[in-house]
Motif scaffolding. Structure first.
Motif, PDB file in Angstrom:
ATOM      1  N   MET A 206       0.844  -1.198   0.000  1.00 17.54           N
ATOM      2  CA  MET A 206       0.000   0.000   0.000  1.00 17.54           C
ATOM      3  C   MET A 206       0.878   1.247   0.000  1.00 17.54           C
ATOM      4  O   MET A 206       1.874   1.308   0.683  1.00 17.54           O
ATOM      5  CB  MET A 206      -0.872  -0.019   1.267  1.00 17.54           C
ATOM      6  CG  MET A 206      -1.795   1.160   1.343  1.00 17.54           C
ATOM      7  SD  MET A 206      -2.345   1.487   3.043  1.00 17.54           S
ATOM      8  CE  MET A 206      -0.860   1.988   3.840  1.00 17.54           C
ATOM      9  N   ARG A 207       0.513   2.229  -0.778  1.00 16.52           N
ATOM     10  CA  ARG A 207       1.262   3.480  -0.773  1.00 16.52           C
ATOM     11  C   ARG A 207       0.307   4.591  -0.355  1.00 16.52           C
ATOM     12  O   ARG A 207      -0.677   4.877  -1.041  1.00 16.52           O
ATOM     13  CB  ARG A 207       1.827   3.747  -2.173  1.00 16.52           C
ATOM     14  CG  ARG A 207       2.502   5.107  -2.324  1.00 16.52           C
ATOM     15  CD  ARG A 207       3.845   5.067  -1.581  1.00 16.52           C
ATOM     16  NE  ARG A 207       4.653   6.232  -1.912  1.00 16.52           N
ATOM     17  CZ  ARG A 207       4.594   7.394  -1.270  1.00 16.52           C
ATOM     18  NH1 ARG A 207       3.765   7.559  -0.275  1.00 16.52           N
ATOM     19  NH2 ARG A 207       5.379   8.381  -1.611  1.00 16.52           N
ATOM     20  N   THR A 208       0.554   5.151   0.823  1.00 20.06           N
ATOM     21  CA  THR A 208      -0.256   6.290   1.254  1.00 20.06           C
ATOM     22  C   THR A 208       0.489   7.531   0.789  1.00 20.06           C
ATOM     23  O   THR A 208       1.707   7.588   0.873  1.00 20.06           O
ATOM     24  CB  THR A 208      -0.368   6.278   2.788  1.00 20.06           C
ATOM     25  OG1 THR A 208      -0.785   4.981   3.184  1.00 20.06           O
ATOM     26  CG2 THR A 208      -1.362   7.302   3.289  1.00 20.06           C
ATOM     27  N   ASN A 209      -0.232   8.515   0.294  1.00 19.99           N
ATOM     28  CA  ASN A 209       0.445   9.701  -0.236  1.00 19.99           C
ATOM     29  C   ASN A 209       1.251  10.433   0.809  1.00 19.99           C
ATOM     30  O   ASN A 209       2.380  10.796   0.583  1.00 19.99           O
ATOM     31  CB  ASN A 209      -0.571  10.669  -0.837  1.00 19.99           C
ATOM     32  CG  ASN A 209      -1.135  10.083  -2.102  1.00 19.99           C
ATOM     33  OD1 ASN A 209      -0.476   9.272  -2.745  1.00 19.99           O
ATOM     34  ND2 ASN A 209      -2.351  10.460  -2.436  1.00 19.99           N
ATOM     35  N   GLU A 210       0.614  10.660   1.958  1.00 18.93           N
ATOM     36  CA  GLU A 210       1.277  11.467   2.961  1.00 18.93           C
ATOM     37  C   GLU A 210       0.832  11.023   4.342  1.00 18.93           C
ATOM     38  O   GLU A 210      -0.354  10.851   4.594  1.00 18.93           O
ATOM     39  CB  GLU A 210       0.892  12.934   2.751  1.00 18.93           C
ATOM     40  CG  GLU A 210       1.498  13.839   3.790  1.00 18.93           C
ATOM     41  CD  GLU A 210       1.212  15.315   3.530  1.00 18.93           C
ATOM     42  OE1 GLU A 210       1.336  15.749   2.377  1.00 18.93           O
ATOM     43  OE2 GLU A 210       0.866  16.006   4.499  1.00 18.93           O
ATOM     44  N   VAL A 211       1.808  10.772   5.200  1.00 18.58           N
ATOM     45  CA  VAL A 211       1.468  10.494   6.601  1.00 18.58           C
ATOM     46  C   VAL A 211       2.153  11.569   7.422  1.00 18.58           C
ATOM     47  O   VAL A 211       3.369  11.540   7.622  1.00 18.58           O
ATOM     48  CB  VAL A 211       1.899   9.082   7.040  1.00 18.58           C
ATOM     49  CG1 VAL A 211       1.503   8.846   8.491  1.00 18.58           C
ATOM     50  CG2 VAL A 211       1.253   8.030   6.148  1.00 18.58           C
ATOM     51  N   TYR A 212       1.384  12.512   7.869  1.00 15.80           N
ATOM     52  CA  TYR A 212       1.928  13.678   8.559  1.00 15.80           C
ATOM     53  C   TYR A 212       1.999  13.385  10.055  1.00 15.80           C
ATOM     54  O   TYR A 212       0.962  13.323  10.730  1.00 15.80           O
ATOM     55  CB  TYR A 212       1.039  14.894   8.265  1.00 15.80           C
ATOM     56  CG  TYR A 212       1.590  16.157   8.873  1.00 15.80           C
ATOM     57  CD1 TYR A 212       2.640  16.850   8.269  1.00 15.80           C
ATOM     58  CD2 TYR A 212       1.084  16.642  10.071  1.00 15.80           C
ATOM     59  CE1 TYR A 212       3.168  17.996   8.840  1.00 15.80           C
ATOM     60  CE2 TYR A 212       1.604  17.789  10.651  1.00 15.80           C
ATOM     61  CZ  TYR A 212       2.643  18.454  10.029  1.00 15.80           C
ATOM     62  OH  TYR A 212       3.167  19.575  10.604  1.00 15.80           O
ATOM     63  N   LEU A 213       3.205  13.162  10.545  1.00 11.80           N
ATOM     64  CA  LEU A 213       3.388  12.844  11.969  1.00 11.80           C
ATOM     65  C   LEU A 213       4.236  13.923  12.642  1.00 11.80           C
ATOM     66  O   LEU A 213       5.112  13.626  13.449  1.00 11.80           O
ATOM     67  CB  LEU A 213       4.039  11.462  12.135  1.00 11.80           C
ATOM     68  CG  LEU A 213       3.274  10.288  11.516  1.00 11.80           C
ATOM     69  CD1 LEU A 213       4.016   8.972  11.767  1.00 11.80           C
ATOM     70  CD2 LEU A 213       1.852  10.190  12.073  1.00 11.80           C
TER      71      LEU A 213
ATOM     72  N   LEU B 223       1.388  12.667  16.742  1.00  9.85           N
ATOM     73  CA  LEU B 223       0.189  12.174  16.060  1.00  9.85           C
ATOM     74  C   LEU B 223      -0.978  13.128  16.267  1.00  9.85           C
ATOM     75  O   LEU B 223      -0.943  13.989  17.152  1.00  9.85           O
ATOM     76  CB  LEU B 223      -0.183  10.804  16.642  1.00  9.85           C
ATOM     77  CG  LEU B 223       0.569   9.556  16.177  1.00  9.85           C
ATOM     78  CD1 LEU B 223       2.069   9.741  16.185  1.00  9.85           C
ATOM     79  CD2 LEU B 223       0.182   8.357  17.037  1.00  9.85           C
ATOM     80  N   SER B 224      -1.997  12.925  15.449  1.00  8.15           N
ATOM     81  CA  SER B 224      -3.239  13.680  15.608  1.00  8.15           C
ATOM     82  C   SER B 224      -4.383  12.704  15.441  1.00  8.15           C
ATOM     83  O   SER B 224      -4.232  11.656  14.806  1.00  8.15           O
ATOM     84  CB  SER B 224      -3.326  14.749  14.525  1.00  8.15           C
ATOM     85  OG  SER B 224      -4.679  14.994  14.187  1.00  8.15           O
TER      86      SER B 224
ATOM     87  N   GLU C 141      -7.839   7.920  23.529  1.00 10.03           N
ATOM     88  CA  GLU C 141      -7.645   6.481  23.772  1.00 10.03           C
ATOM     89  C   GLU C 141      -7.141   5.792  22.514  1.00 10.03           C
ATOM     90  O   GLU C 141      -6.253   4.944  22.557  1.00 10.03           O
ATOM     91  CB  GLU C 141      -8.966   5.841  24.250  1.00 10.03           C
ATOM     92  CG  GLU C 141      -9.161   6.047  25.739  1.00 10.03           C
ATOM     93  CD  GLU C 141     -10.591   5.778  26.209  1.00 10.03           C
ATOM     94  OE1 GLU C 141     -10.876   6.136  27.358  1.00 10.03           O
ATOM     95  OE2 GLU C 141     -11.401   5.222  25.416  1.00 10.03           O
ATOM     96  N   ILE C 142      -7.700   6.197  21.384  1.00  2.06           N
ATOM     97  CA  ILE C 142      -7.250   5.603  20.111  1.00  2.06           C
ATOM     98  C   ILE C 142      -5.784   5.970  19.865  1.00  2.06           C
ATOM     99  O   ILE C 142      -4.961   5.111  19.534  1.00  2.06           O
ATOM    100  CB  ILE C 142      -8.144   6.084  18.941  1.00  2.06           C
ATOM    101  CG1 ILE C 142      -9.553   5.528  19.108  1.00  2.06           C
ATOM    102  CG2 ILE C 142      -7.553   5.673  17.589  1.00  2.06           C
ATOM    103  CD1 ILE C 142     -10.576   6.074  18.135  1.00  2.06           C
ATOM    104  N   LEU C 143      -5.445   7.248  20.085  1.00  3.09           N
ATOM    105  CA  LEU C 143      -4.058   7.672  19.851  1.00  3.09           C
ATOM    106  C   LEU C 143      -3.094   6.938  20.779  1.00  3.09           C
ATOM    107  O   LEU C 143      -2.001   6.546  20.362  1.00  3.09           O
ATOM    108  CB  LEU C 143      -3.919   9.188  20.062  1.00  3.09           C
ATOM    109  CG  LEU C 143      -4.395  10.059  18.906  1.00  3.09           C
ATOM    110  CD1 LEU C 143      -4.079  11.524  19.180  1.00  3.09           C
ATOM    111  CD2 LEU C 143      -3.724   9.637  17.602  1.00  3.09           C
ATOM    112  N   GLN C 144      -3.518   6.752  22.029  1.00  6.42           N
ATOM    113  CA  GLN C 144      -2.652   6.044  22.978  1.00  6.42           C
ATOM    114  C   GLN C 144      -2.380   4.623  22.478  1.00  6.42           C
ATOM    115  O   GLN C 144      -1.247   4.142  22.510  1.00  6.42           O
ATOM    116  CB  GLN C 144      -3.319   6.028  24.365  1.00  6.42           C
ATOM    117  CG  GLN C 144      -2.552   5.259  25.452  1.00  6.42           C
ATOM    118  CD  GLN C 144      -1.186   5.877  25.782  1.00  6.42           C
ATOM    119  OE1 GLN C 144      -0.997   7.085  25.657  1.00  6.42           O
ATOM    120  NE2 GLN C 144      -0.231   5.043  26.170  1.00  6.42           N
TER     121      GLN C 144
END
Ligand SMILES: Cc1ncc(COP(=O)(O)O)c(C=O)c1O
Length: 390
Positions: free
Chosen positions: A1-8, A359-360, A266-269
């Motif tokens: 899979m190629r995601t265009n951009e993962v902004y972390l 992360l966001s 909670e999801i981010l954790q």
């Protein structure tokens, strides 16, 4: 899979909510009146300010009249620190902060030292925490201001704000307690009244709002020496025609970010823990800096790849569309190692090989999975290339 951009790199800044950007543009074009004008366009502007104040006040559970609009975190911090010290200097000349604050806190304190104040810079433990006991020990009869950040922008450590404020109250309730909440507002529970905070700084671009806009919570009754002089806007503390589109954008972004805060965090954790655990499994030689993976803020973690240069890892990840940081954004251009990582006593290799992932809630699970896989393979590749034997 190629995601265009993962902004972390969400601690540096966040991607604005598209719907809010549209609304900001609409206000610029349609509701452009000066809130001080007496006609209808002016009243529209004034209404935007009032509604924005209400939204922020509600989130913080404070009064509307305790919110002052500013141009962002840097100005809020400067206003609070310089403003309190200069206003209350007759009470004493001692100030306390920590050695891991953002430069927009450290620089005003450096300035105040030049003006004759004495500043104590508390050093955190190796997890990046300053204990309430340490704060209590540093207090003197001349202490007038304590400024301690809530969440550290480089390593995600969370300071025990309520306990620190209790220690101050126990010693001298007149000491003003300022908290830089730029990295925690809308993410962690924040209530100035419950946590005993007198002044608090926030910045819109850290929670998907526009850049160049922020606010200060200023407890009723606390006075500041203003930094700028002009009209009577914002109680005369921050004169200048208000940035109504930006302020309204900030309020809407705060509202959206704060909605379901607990679930989002909670999801981010869980994503953060998964990220760290997966990396550690493949590369047990890496080092998690600051708080342990179950501790700290859910959205910020800092990992060293000793033997590799942080900048090399950063650019290798960038090749795959993954954006991270080597330190705080304002320092990442400077060639000196991060003062935060130095304060928690990292060795030279770990200092040079540090990467911050931030992360966001807008990052998807799919993006994080992609980032995990790519980080593992990028680091394997670099390890081989540089012939690291670990
Ligand atoms: C903890 C902290 N305080 C203050 C600031 C400054 O905020 P602004 O960029 O809005 O001036 C930042 C920005 O990185 C930050 O991380």
């Amino acid at each position: 899979m190629r995601t265009n951009e993962v902004y972390l790199d969400n601690s540096a800044t966040t991607r604005p909510y598209p719907e809010i950007s549209k609304e900001v543009q609409r206000i610029m074009l349609e509701e452009y009146g000066n809130p001080s004008s007496l006609h209808r366009r002016g009243s529209e502007g004034e209404r935007l300010l009032q509604s924005s104040r209400q939204i922020l006040a509600e989130i913080l559970d404070v009064s509307d009249n305790e919110i002052i609009f500013t141009s962002g975190g840097t100005e809020s911090n400067n206003m609070a620190i310089l403003g309190v010290a200069r206003r209350y200097k007759k009470r004493g000349n001692h100030l306390i902060t920590t050695s891991i604050e953002h430069s927009s806190v450290l620089e005003p304190f450096n300035q105040l030292e030049k003006e004759g104040f004495e500043v104590t810079y508390l050093i955190p433990d190796n997890k990046g925490i300053v204990s309430p006991e340490k704060v209590a020990e540093a207090l003197t009869s001349r202490t007038i201001l304590v400024s301690i950040m809530h969440v550290n922008n480089e390593i995600g450590s969370i300071q025990p704000i309520s306990q620190i404020s209790a220690a101050l109250q126990g010693r001298n309730p007149d000491i003003v307690f300022h908290v830089d909440a730029v990295q925690s507002f809308t993410k962690l529970p924040l209530s100035p009244n419950d946590q005993g905070i007198d002044i608090l700084s926030i910045s819109a671009h850290k929670f998907h709002g526009p850049k160049g806009v922020g606010a200060l919570y200023l407890r009723e009754g606390i006075l500041l020496e203003p930094l700028t002089r002009g009209g009577g806007h914002e109680k005369g503390l921050r004169p200048g025609t208000e940035n109504t589109p930006g302020i309204w954008g900030m309020a809407l972004a705060a509202k959206l970010s704060y909605e379901n805060r607990k679930e989002k965090m909670e999801i981010l954790q869980s994503l953060k823990e998964r990220f760290i655990t997966s990396l550690e499994r493949e590369h047990p030689w890496i080092r998690l800096n600051g708080p342990g993976k179950e501790e700290g803020a859910p959205h910020i973690f800092n990992i060293s790849f000793p033997g590799l240069k942080g900048e090399v890892v950063l650019h290798a990840l960038e090749e795959h569309g993954i954006y991270v940081s080597t330190g705080s954004a304002c320092h990442s251009n400077a060639n000196s190692p991060s003062h935060v990582l130095q304060a928690i006593k990292l060795d030279k290799e770990s200092l040079e090989g540090a990467i911050r992932f931030s992360l966001s809630h807008l990052n998807t699970r799919e993006e994080i999975e992609y980032a995990i896989t790519k980080t593992i393979s990028v680091v394997s590749g670099l390890k081989k290339f540089f012939q690291l034997t670990r």
